[in-house]
Design a protein around this motif. Structure first.
Motif, PDB file in Angstrom:
ATOM      1  N   ILE A 172       0.836  -1.209   0.000  1.00 63.25           N
ATOM      2  CA  ILE A 172       0.000   0.000   0.000  1.00 63.25           C
ATOM      3  C   ILE A 172       0.869   1.256   0.000  1.00 63.25           C
ATOM      4  CG2 ILE A 172      -1.637   1.353   1.371  1.00 63.25           C
ATOM      5  CD1 ILE A 172      -2.793  -1.369   2.351  1.00 63.25           C
ATOM      6  N   VAL A 173       1.848   1.309   0.920  1.00 61.49           N
ATOM      7  CA  VAL A 173       2.707   2.498   1.036  1.00 61.49           C
ATOM      8  C   VAL A 173       3.544   2.698  -0.226  1.00 61.49           C
ATOM      9  CG1 VAL A 173       4.673   3.482   2.286  1.00 61.49           C
ATOM     10  CG2 VAL A 173       2.769   2.467   3.545  1.00 61.49           C
ATOM     11  N   GLY A 174       4.138   1.617  -0.725  1.00 61.68           N
ATOM     12  CA  GLY A 174       4.950   1.714  -1.936  1.00 61.68           C
ATOM     13  C   GLY A 174       4.131   2.160  -3.131  1.00 61.68           C
ATOM     14  N   SER A 175       2.925   1.617  -3.265  1.00 58.27           N
ATOM     15  CA  SER A 175       2.065   1.953  -4.405  1.00 58.27           C
ATOM     16  C   SER A 175       1.607   3.406  -4.354  1.00 58.27           C
ATOM     17  CB  SER A 175       0.852   1.023  -4.444  1.00 58.27           C
ATOM     18  OG  SER A 175       1.250  -0.319  -4.603  1.00 58.27           O
ATOM     19  N   VAL A 176       1.207   3.869  -3.167  1.00 57.68           N
ATOM     20  CA  VAL A 176       0.768   5.260  -3.022  1.00 57.68           C
ATOM     21  C   VAL A 176       1.924   6.213  -3.314  1.00 57.68           C
ATOM     22  CG1 VAL A 176      -0.026   6.994  -1.362  1.00 57.68           C
ATOM     23  CG2 VAL A 176      -1.112   4.738  -1.426  1.00 57.68           C
ATOM     24  N   THR A 177       3.104   5.875  -2.825  1.00 58.30           N
ATOM     25  CA  THR A 177       4.285   6.714  -3.074  1.00 58.30           C
ATOM     26  C   THR A 177       4.588   6.792  -4.565  1.00 58.30           C
ATOM     27  OG1 THR A 177       5.238   6.055  -0.934  1.00 58.30           O
ATOM     28  CG2 THR A 177       6.729   7.035  -2.547  1.00 58.30           C
ATOM     29  N   LEU A 178       4.599   5.632  -5.223  1.00 56.64           N
ATOM     30  CA  LEU A 178       4.873   5.594  -6.660  1.00 56.64           C
ATOM     31  C   LEU A 178       3.809   6.357  -7.445  1.00 56.64           C
ATOM     32  CD1 LEU A 178       6.361   4.576  -9.163  1.00 56.64           C
ATOM     33  CD2 LEU A 178       5.103   2.416  -8.958  1.00 56.64           C
ATOM     34  N   LEU A 179       2.539   6.163  -7.094  1.00 61.03           N
ATOM     35  CA  LEU A 179       1.449   6.842  -7.795  1.00 61.03           C
ATOM     36  C   LEU A 179       1.544   8.359  -7.619  1.00 61.03           C
ATOM     37  CD1 LEU A 179      -1.149   6.512  -9.453  1.00 61.03           C
ATOM     38  CD2 LEU A 179      -2.411   6.357  -7.290  1.00 61.03           C
ATOM     39  N   THR A 180       1.924   8.793  -6.414  1.00 63.47           N
ATOM     40  CA  THR A 180       2.080  10.232  -6.167  1.00 63.47           C
ATOM     41  C   THR A 180       3.206  10.809  -7.019  1.00 63.47           C
ATOM     42  OG1 THR A 180       1.320   9.922  -3.885  1.00 63.47           O
ATOM     43  CG2 THR A 180       2.457  11.992  -4.399  1.00 63.47           C
ATOM     44  N   CYS A 181       4.330  10.102  -7.073  1.00 62.28           N
ATOM     45  CA  CYS A 181       5.447  10.532  -7.929  1.00 62.28           C
ATOM     46  C   CYS A 181       4.993  10.649  -9.382  1.00 62.28           C
ATOM     47  CB  CYS A 181       6.605   9.542  -7.844  1.00 62.28           C
ATOM     48  SG  CYS A 181       7.479   9.507  -6.277  1.00 62.28           S
ATOM     49  N   LEU A 182       4.259   9.644  -9.844  1.00 61.30           N
ATOM     50  CA  LEU A 182       3.820   9.605 -11.238  1.00 61.30           C
ATOM     51  C   LEU A 182       2.853  10.741 -11.548  1.00 61.30           C
ATOM     52  CD1 LEU A 182       3.687   8.159 -13.991  1.00 61.30           C
ATOM     53  CD2 LEU A 182       1.896   6.704 -13.042  1.00 61.30           C
ATOM     54  N   LEU A 183       1.847  10.927 -10.687  1.00 64.04           N
ATOM     55  CA  LEU A 183       0.849  11.974 -10.920  1.00 64.04           C
ATOM     56  C   LEU A 183       1.490  13.363 -10.879  1.00 64.04           C
ATOM     57  CD1 LEU A 183      -2.163  10.606  -8.809  1.00 64.04           C
ATOM     58  CD2 LEU A 183      -1.911  10.610 -11.307  1.00 64.04           C
ATOM     59  N   THR A 184       2.419  13.562  -9.953  1.00 67.00           N
ATOM     60  CA  THR A 184       3.107  14.856  -9.877  1.00 67.00           C
ATOM     61  C   THR A 184       3.944  15.100 -11.124  1.00 67.00           C
ATOM     62  OG1 THR A 184       3.242  14.581  -7.468  1.00 67.00           O
ATOM     63  CG2 THR A 184       4.585  16.309  -8.440  1.00 67.00           C
ATOM     64  N   GLN A 185       4.620  14.045 -11.591  1.00 64.38           N
ATOM     65  CA  GLN A 185       5.449  14.167 -12.783  1.00 64.38           C
ATOM     66  C   GLN A 185       4.606  14.462 -14.027  1.00 64.38           C
ATOM     67  OE1 GLN A 185       8.740  14.104 -12.861  1.00 64.38           O
ATOM     68  NE2 GLN A 185       8.973  14.239 -15.076  1.00 64.38           N
ATOM     69  N   VAL A 186       3.407  13.895 -14.099  1.00 60.77           N
ATOM     70  CA  VAL A 186       2.570  14.039 -15.297  1.00 60.77           C
ATOM     71  C   VAL A 186       1.749  15.330 -15.274  1.00 60.77           C
ATOM     72  CG1 VAL A 186       0.627  13.044 -16.566  1.00 60.77           C
ATOM     73  CG2 VAL A 186       2.440  11.555 -15.691  1.00 60.77           C
ATOM     74  N   PHE A 187       1.153  15.665 -14.120  1.00 57.80           N
ATOM     75  CA  PHE A 187       0.179  16.756 -14.085  1.00 57.80           C
ATOM     76  C   PHE A 187       0.700  18.061 -13.479  1.00 57.80           C
ATOM     77  CE2 PHE A 187      -2.489  12.885 -14.130  1.00 57.80           C
ATOM     78  CZ  PHE A 187      -3.197  13.139 -15.296  1.00 57.80           C
ATOM     79  N   ALA A 188       1.712  17.993 -12.629  1.00 54.95           N
ATOM     80  CA  ALA A 188       2.245  19.233 -12.046  1.00 54.95           C
ATOM     81  C   ALA A 188       3.053  19.997 -13.090  1.00 54.95           C
ATOM     82  CB  ALA A 188       3.105  18.914 -10.830  1.00 54.95           C
ATOM     83  N   LYS A 189       3.318  21.258 -12.807  1.00 58.14           N
ATOM     84  CA  LYS A 189       4.070  22.075 -13.742  1.00 58.14           C
ATOM     85  C   LYS A 189       5.210  22.800 -13.030  1.00 58.14           C
ATOM     86  CE  LYS A 189       0.132  22.913 -16.828  1.00 58.14           C
ATOM     87  NZ  LYS A 189      -0.736  23.936 -17.474  1.00 58.14           N
ATOM     88  N   GLY A 190       6.257  23.103 -13.823  1.00 55.39           N
ATOM     89  CA  GLY A 190       7.352  23.930 -13.347  1.00 55.39           C
ATOM     90  C   GLY A 190       8.060  23.372 -12.133  1.00 55.39           C
ATOM     91  N   PHE A 191       8.175  24.229 -11.095  1.00 58.59           N
ATOM     92  CA  PHE A 191       8.953  23.929  -9.892  1.00 58.59           C
ATOM     93  C   PHE A 191       8.485  22.642  -9.219  1.00 58.59           C
ATOM     94  CE2 PHE A 191      10.165  24.754  -5.443  1.00 58.59           C
ATOM     95  CZ  PHE A 191      11.483  25.127  -5.602  1.00 58.59           C
ATOM     96  N   LEU A 192       7.164  22.486  -9.067  1.00 57.52           N
ATOM     97  CA  LEU A 192       6.623  21.325  -8.361  1.00 57.52           C
ATOM     98  C   LEU A 192       6.885  20.039  -9.124  1.00 57.52           C
ATOM     99  CD1 LEU A 192       5.001  20.439  -5.879  1.00 57.52           C
ATOM    100  CD2 LEU A 192       2.917  20.723  -7.233  1.00 57.52           C
ATOM    101  N   ARG A 193       6.807  20.093 -10.451  1.00 56.12           N
ATOM    102  CA  ARG A 193       7.046  18.892 -11.252  1.00 56.12           C
ATOM    103  C   ARG A 193       8.459  18.365 -11.045  1.00 56.12           C
ATOM    104  NH1 ARG A 193       6.340  18.489 -17.849  1.00 56.12           N
ATOM    105  NH2 ARG A 193       6.798  16.260 -18.033  1.00 56.12           N
ATOM    106  N   SER A 194       9.411  19.264 -10.912  1.00 54.41           N
ATOM    107  CA  SER A 194      10.802  18.852 -10.708  1.00 54.41           C
ATOM    108  C   SER A 194      11.015  18.213  -9.343  1.00 54.41           C
ATOM    109  CB  SER A 194      11.726  20.063 -10.868  1.00 54.41           C
ATOM    110  OG  SER A 194      11.617  20.618 -12.161  1.00 54.41           O
ATOM    111  N   LEU A 195      10.079  18.455  -8.427  1.00 52.64           N
ATOM    112  CA  LEU A 195      10.179  17.883  -7.078  1.00 52.64           C
ATOM    113  C   LEU A 195       9.255  16.679  -6.911  1.00 52.64           C
ATOM    114  CD1 LEU A 195      10.277  21.153  -4.943  1.00 52.64           C
ATOM    115  CD2 LEU A 195      12.133  19.514  -5.216  1.00 52.64           C
ATOM    116  N   SER A 196       8.924  15.998  -8.014  1.00 54.53           N
ATOM    117  CA  SER A 196       7.951  14.904  -7.959  1.00 54.53           C
ATOM    118  C   SER A 196       8.374  13.796  -6.999  1.00 54.53           C
ATOM    119  CB  SER A 196       7.727  14.326  -9.361  1.00 54.53           C
ATOM    120  OG  SER A 196       8.935  13.820  -9.905  1.00 54.53           O
ATOM    121  N   VAL A 197       9.670  13.486  -6.959  1.00 53.28           N
ATOM    122  CA  VAL A 197      10.144  12.427  -6.066  1.00 53.28           C
ATOM    123  C   VAL A 197       9.994  12.849  -4.607  1.00 53.28           C
ATOM    124  CG1 VAL A 197      12.165  11.094  -5.348  1.00 53.28           C
ATOM    125  CG2 VAL A 197      11.702  11.443  -7.779  1.00 53.28           C
TER     126      VAL A 197
END
Length: 434
Positions: A172-197
């Motif tokens: 559960i924890v690993g999947s949520v972490t990975l999904l958060t990284c992925l969603l941030t990388q795909v949908f966030a922009k600029g400064f926040l996208r670079s901090l997806s990890v």
């Protein structure tokens, strides 16, 4: 002029408060991997807990020194590339063997001498780097990506050997972490996208905290401030141990070649220069000798941080240098380092899966730039299939002497590198265009 956009420039000026999150992201990506080799070694050799805590401190300080020298070279030592350094897993097997049979003093003597040898090789790199053309470097980078995948998967499941390995909590924890990284990388922009990890890690950490997976005990056990312990073991020099460790240093040098090549290809979008490669190797070696003086095993470039730079596009040297500052604080103030160790393995696994995949992608890109001639096809396919295949069945090396087993049996990067170099030398050039 200091602007946030400069984080994507190697030498741009970035405001400190904006640089720190990117440095923290790099520290969190490599922290556990940096201290784990010395923890395993200490447990096997039987080093008492107080000294082990001091060695963990020293690991952080050595990683900080190595990173700063890579970023801001001293003479010809250092690459001037955004490389993050840390204690290498590559040396763990031979370190345990020497530490158990001959003592930590003998191991540290071999680490010091071997580091000097690798450092000198780096300074003379222009004379032998011609043995590593672009297709060989591309093959090594690809093998590094493949070799890291099991590490990411094991962390995702809770860490190899953990009592709750593969538990529902870790999934559960690993999947949520990975999904958060992925969603941030795909949908966030600029400064926040670079901090997806970093965003994924924070979300995963909060979830793990709510699920009772974070242990804060022991944060103040080692005091609030402590200077590094110099020469915790008196170096002793044994020729056999020195030769064994030098052999692994050569393997480590090939990994540094691959990491620095992947960084230039994936994050800087260009090929690496020989001066940069030689500087990276010499930093590897000479800082490893310093590491031995502080009772730690050799240092090397960290592939997960190469993947992070490629994924985020952040290559600014000052931003990366803040990671060295954070590691230095972790070394001088034990509670800082201990707090970072509370991050569950599943959280780190969720973050690193995508980063390791980006190294693979960089390797594929380098192969594509080299071209798909028959000659290149043979070099890549035979090197990777043999290196990955043989080391997955490591018992097939049991007929060879121990030193050969130590170097090759479980290190696919070493096998791939040797085969790629040999094939590049022996295959006729007329196969290039076929």
């Amino acid at each position: 002029m200091k602007t946030s956009d400069n984080i994507y420039q190697l030498d741009g000026r970035v405001p400190l408060l904006q640089a720190i999150p990117f440095g923290l992201q790099h520290v969190l990506a490599m922290f556990v991997s940096n201290i784990t080799p010395i923890i395993i070694l200490a447990n096997v050799v039987g080093i008492e807990k107080g000294l082990t805590a001091s060695l963990i401190q020293n690991c952080m300080i050595i990683a900080s020194i190595g990173t700063l020298i890579q970023l801001y070279p001293v003479w010809k030592i250092g690459s001037r590339l955004p490389i993050v350094m840390g204690i290498s897993f590559t040396f763990l097997s031979v370190s345990i063997s020497i530490g158990v049979s001959q003592g930590m003093g003998t191991l540290m003597g071999a680490v010091i001498v071997g580091g000097i040898v690798e450092g000198l090789l780096g300074l003379c790199a222009k004379y032998w780097l011609k043995l590593i053309p672009h297709i060989v470097a591309a093959t090594v980078v690809t093998s590094i990506g493949f070799s890291l995948l099991p590490i990411g998967a094991n962390s995702f499941a809770g860490g190899q050997g953990a009592a709750d390995f593969g538990s529902a909590q870790n999934w559960i924890v690993g999947s949520v972490t990975l999904l958060t990284c992925l969603l941030t990388q795909v949908f966030a922009k600029g400064f926040l996208r670079s901090l997806s990890v970093l965003v994924g890690l924070i979300v995963g950490y909060i979830l793990a905290l709510c699920m009772g997976m974070v242990d804060f005990s022991g944060i103040t056990n080692n005091g609030f401030f402590a200077l590094p312990k110099f020469l915790p073991f008196t170096p002793e020099f044994n020729l056999g141990a020195i030769l064994s460790v030098i052999a692994i240093y050569l393997v480590s040098a090939t990994e540094t070649v691959g990491d620095s090549s992947a960084l230039c290809s994936g994050a800087l979008k260009r090929q690496i220069h020989k001066v940069e490669m030689g500087g990276a190797i010499s930093c590897d070696g000479f800082v490893s000798s310093i590491s031995g003086l502080f009772g730690c095993t050799p240092i090397t470039s960290f592939s997960q941080n190469v993947g992070l730079a490629s994924l985020s596009g952040v290559v600014n040297r000052f931003a990366i240098a803040t990671s060295a500052g954070i590691m230095l604080l972790g070394g001088l103030f034990p509670p800082v380092g201990t707090l970072l160790t509370t991050i569950p393995q599943a959280v780190l696994g969720g973050c690193t899966i995508m980063m390791f995949g980006s190294i693979l992608f960089a390797g594929f890109g380098m192969i594509a730039k080299s071209g798909f001639s028959q000659r290149n096809m043979i070099i890549v396919s035979l090197s990777l299939s043999t290196g990955l295949g043989f080391t997955s069945a490591s018992q097939m090396f049991k007929i060879f002497p121990q030193i050969i087993q130590t170097i090759f049996a479980e290190n696919c990067v070493a096998v791939v590198f040797i085969l790629a170099v040999v094939l590049n030398l022996v295959l006729p050039k007329d196969k290039e265009a076929n």
